[in-house]
Design an enzyme around this catalytic site. Sequence first.
Site, PDB file in Angstrom:
ATOM      1  N   GLY A 166      41.177  24.196  72.757  1.00  0.00           N
ATOM      2  CA  GLY A 166      40.941  24.979  73.964  1.00  0.00           C
ATOM      3  C   GLY A 166      42.225  25.522  74.536  1.00  0.00           C
ATOM      4  O   GLY A 166      43.315  25.335  73.995  1.00  0.00           O
TER       5      GLY A 166
ATOM      6  N   GLY B  68      44.529  25.892  78.166  1.00  0.00           N
ATOM      7  CA  GLY B  68      44.790  25.420  79.514  1.00  0.00           C
ATOM      8  C   GLY B  68      45.633  26.423  80.277  1.00  0.00           C
ATOM      9  O   GLY B  68      45.979  27.489  79.762  1.00  0.00           O
ATOM     10  N   GLY B  69      45.954  26.083  81.517  1.00  0.00           N
ATOM     11  CA  GLY B  69      46.737  27.002  82.318  1.00  0.00           C
ATOM     12  C   GLY B  69      48.131  27.212  81.777  1.00  0.00           C
ATOM     13  O   GLY B  69      48.730  28.269  81.965  1.00  0.00           O
TER      14      GLY B  69
ATOM     15  N   ALA C 116      49.085  25.738  78.402  1.00  0.00           N
ATOM     16  CA  ALA C 116      49.236  25.446  76.989  1.00  0.00           C
ATOM     17  C   ALA C 116      47.948  25.710  76.218  1.00  0.00           C
ATOM     18  O   ALA C 116      46.852  25.710  76.777  1.00  0.00           O
ATOM     19  CB  ALA C 116      49.666  23.979  76.793  1.00  0.00           C
TER      20      ALA C 116
ATOM     21  N   VAL D 254      45.737  24.049  73.117  1.00  0.00           N
ATOM     22  CA  VAL D 254      45.568  22.671  72.660  1.00  0.00           C
ATOM     23  C   VAL D 254      44.952  22.663  71.267  1.00  0.00           C
ATOM     24  O   VAL D 254      43.963  23.371  71.004  1.00  0.00           O
ATOM     25  CB  VAL D 254      44.686  21.868  73.636  1.00  0.00           C
ATOM     26  CG1 VAL D 254      44.672  20.391  73.238  1.00  0.00           C
ATOM     27  CG2 VAL D 254      45.186  22.024  75.064  1.00  0.00           C
TER      28      VAL D 254
ATOM     29  N   LYS E 129      49.891  20.142  72.213  1.00  0.00           N
ATOM     30  CA  LYS E 129      49.782  21.180  73.230  1.00  0.00           C
ATOM     31  C   LYS E 129      51.002  22.094  73.128  1.00  0.00           C
ATOM     32  O   LYS E 129      52.144  21.635  73.189  1.00  0.00           O
ATOM     33  CB  LYS E 129      49.683  20.562  74.625  1.00  0.00           C
ATOM     34  CG  LYS E 129      48.465  19.637  74.775  1.00  0.00           C
ATOM     35  CD  LYS E 129      48.195  19.256  76.218  1.00  0.00           C
ATOM     36  CE  LYS E 129      46.924  18.454  76.357  1.00  0.00           C
ATOM     37  NZ  LYS E 129      46.573  18.201  77.771  1.00  0.00           N
TER      38      LYS E 129
ATOM     39  N   ASP F 191      49.340  19.105  89.282  1.00  0.00           N
ATOM     40  CA  ASP F 191      48.199  19.834  88.716  1.00  0.00           C
ATOM     41  C   ASP F 191      47.005  18.909  88.515  1.00  0.00           C
ATOM     42  O   ASP F 191      46.371  18.910  87.457  1.00  0.00           O
ATOM     43  CB  ASP F 191      48.601  20.488  87.392  1.00  0.00           C
ATOM     44  CG  ASP F 191      47.629  21.607  86.974  1.00  0.00           C
ATOM     45  OD1 ASP F 191      46.865  22.062  87.836  1.00  0.00           O
ATOM     46  OD2 ASP F 191      47.660  22.005  85.798  1.00  0.00           O
TER      47      ASP F 191
END
Length: 894
Positions: free
Chosen positions: A24, A26-27, A29, A31, A46, A139
């Site tokens: 998936g 992320g903000g 990185a 993954v 990541k 975060d």
Amino acid sequence: MTGNVTDRLSTALADRYRLERHVGEGGMATVYLAHDLKHDRKVAVKVLRPELVAILGTERFLNEIKVTAGLQHPHILPLHDSGEADSFLYYVMPFIEGESLRERLRRDKQLSVDEAMEIAKAVGSALEFAHEQGIVHRDIKPENILLQRGQAMVADFGIALAVSAAGGSRLTETGLSLGTPHYMSPEQASGDRELDARSDIYSLGAVVYEMLTGDPPHSGSTMQAIVAKILTSDPEPISRTRSHVPPNVDAAVQRALEKTPADRFVNARQFLEALSNPAFAVPTAAAPFVRSRAGFRWDRVGPVVLALAAVFLVVALWSLLRPAPPRPVLRVSVSLPDEQQLTALGQFDVSADGALMVYHGPGDGGVPRLWARRWDALDATPIRDTDGANGPAISPDGLEVAFLFGLSLRVVPVQGGVTRTAVDDSVRCCVRWSPDGEWLYFQHTSSLLARVPSAGGALELLVPVDSAQIDAGFNQFLDVLPGEALVFEGTTPGGGPQIYARRVGSSAVKMLTAGQFPRFGAGHLLFATPDGATLMAAPFDEGKLELSGPATPVAETVMPPAGGWSYFAVSRSGQLVYNAGGRSPPSYEVVWVTREGQATTVDPDWTFDPGTNNRGLALSPDGTRLAVTVLEEANYDIWVKELPRGPASRLTFDDEWDVRPRWTPDGDAVAFLSRREGQASPFLKRATGTGVAERQFAYDRSFWEVLYSPDSEWLVARSGGTLTVPGGRDVWALRPGTDTVPAPLIVTGFDEKAIGLSPDGRWLSYESDETGRNEVYVRPFPNVEDGKWQVSTGGGVMPVWGRTGRELFYVDADNQMVAARIQPGPDFVVAERTVLFTLGSDLLFRQDEQYPLYDVTPDDRQFVMLRGVNLEVTAPELILVENWAAGLAGPRGR
């Protein structure tokens, strides 16, 4: 990340980790699930986003992230490894077999109080431990809370801190925010880089709030709207959504979400204690005490006060309810300095509030870029990182601009900042934002409409419309209405441009009116007449998706569009901008282009308009004649030009489109595609122009490419065109004189197009999107199942064989002409790939075309192409109209 990047990363980490699959985004990185070769375990690798890597100091980031490696706590996901490989910054953590809290909330919406408290306790204890070490997470959000066998684990501890520390002030300069808007503390949302434990407490409070209510404390259609609420509004108490939540839990969350850090809990332990203490409550402010004055008699002054109040109330109501004077229609000519002038393409957009225009203007080195012009400013400002951009569309909040770059869709802040890519490729045309800012709509290269979340995510192809109602080439120009409805331009079979309406999830369409370039604003549908000469407006019922009144002219003598783009833009609030400048019809000349990219005009006395649909050209086998598609009076015909300065003769004369010529191997005739007998089919006519055009075969589908094998034994054709589903373009073949209908040659679930045969007839070249992007392939001919080779790397379109057979030319994803040298021998082998030159912006070339738009001379030393010679706008004049809808019955604009 693209497949090419994934391959690079796999190679760079091959000695330590084996990448298994993409997990998936992320903000910060991307993954991957990977296998740790040394320790024989699953891990999550990541990889930091490229725009972050460009900002950070690599060594400093790696030093900063080491601090988090020392965090050993049962509810903190540990850091296994970090490093740099082939310019990638990465870090490695355990792979958790389970789900994130975000996935759990998507499924269950709300959690029980007991389960929410257990998760809060686990996360709070992890925060308390990290805060004691001086580390703030920065975060905390449901995505970073992982659930494994009922236990909560906090991931990415210290990553945001490491990024912030390594990036320093450069992060602020780029406009990149660390953290997720729904869970940011007010001080983090306002850009304060010196955060302490109380910022994490706020974020945990927001997560607990969402676990109990199903929604975060503050929501909005854009990031800016969310931040504004965080800074100015108080969230609704949990008890108003779930009355059975204990009062102390509600009070503890309220305290954690206080806007001022000093009003929150000092540490995570205090927050957890309040969540478990039934006696905890938020102090309430006492009502102010006002002492009565001695001798005050209400019975004496009260009637007077009431009478005065009644008078003031009547006056106020009269002022509020009396009809406001009608706003006048205001037309203003907007000038642009010479060095900031609108380009020939004439592309521009206006923000929803009408205060801002973004347009296609000049750039350094002759490469156009986007400019932002506010009406309260005298000059425009170039927008960073938009060189080569096309088709700007301003976000509903006016803070971002989406634009096309080649076949990709990108978004950049108007004030400058980090550009993000929403779609890597497969974008054909005409991006528009949804009114809530959540989606970006556009025309996919499959001809279907598509959309993608504006914040990033998976591309979604929309339900295709009924192709019996709308012909090929629809959906190019569109606008998005509230309630997931669309208006778009289409073409009825054999007819001109029409405006249609549809719902996003439905294939049903409504034909609204003849016209093109639909836009919605001030309760009206605006559109251009089919000839593009007049701008019209008609009242529009958004609920019924139909016109509720007649269309009225808004402006005449407007500039015809160049390059197929709309020449007007309208805001939701009532501003209209259109281009009243003049422009001659576009014309192109034929040019020779050397292998070094130097272009020379073939015949300066011959120019023509090739149009924008199904165009094509082909050089005769001996290189002395050029067959080309010419647009005249809204109809396409095939012409033959004797080179270099001989006459140009018209080959076809019927009223249907005749397009995409190819020569027969002996040079005596020209094959082309036409719909003159129903479905688009191959026709053949003598190059001298004598005789009649003969249909080569009839079949139950349309064909939009045709060629003959060098020995004339085979006719190869490519289907597609009117098919409106991905994978509709396939390759077919027949033997003229033997077969009456074509047989499938390459029929797959993907799009095959731009077909070609090598001079010896042994190899069939084509492009396909089977990898998710267009690449060039070669197969044996006619036994296509005996092999397949990918020729291009990282994207390739429009393959054309060299006449000697030693090279296969194509254009890569960077618009560079590439020569793939073919190794002699019984097998197909690409010996090397050489970049020859970059195609200029004035050459007639589009990455999303389905057919080669160039050819090669007999000696393979030059290419024949078309170059624009009359594309400049003369006397451009932008007209800004305020309150245009009020003047529909009055005088027309210019």
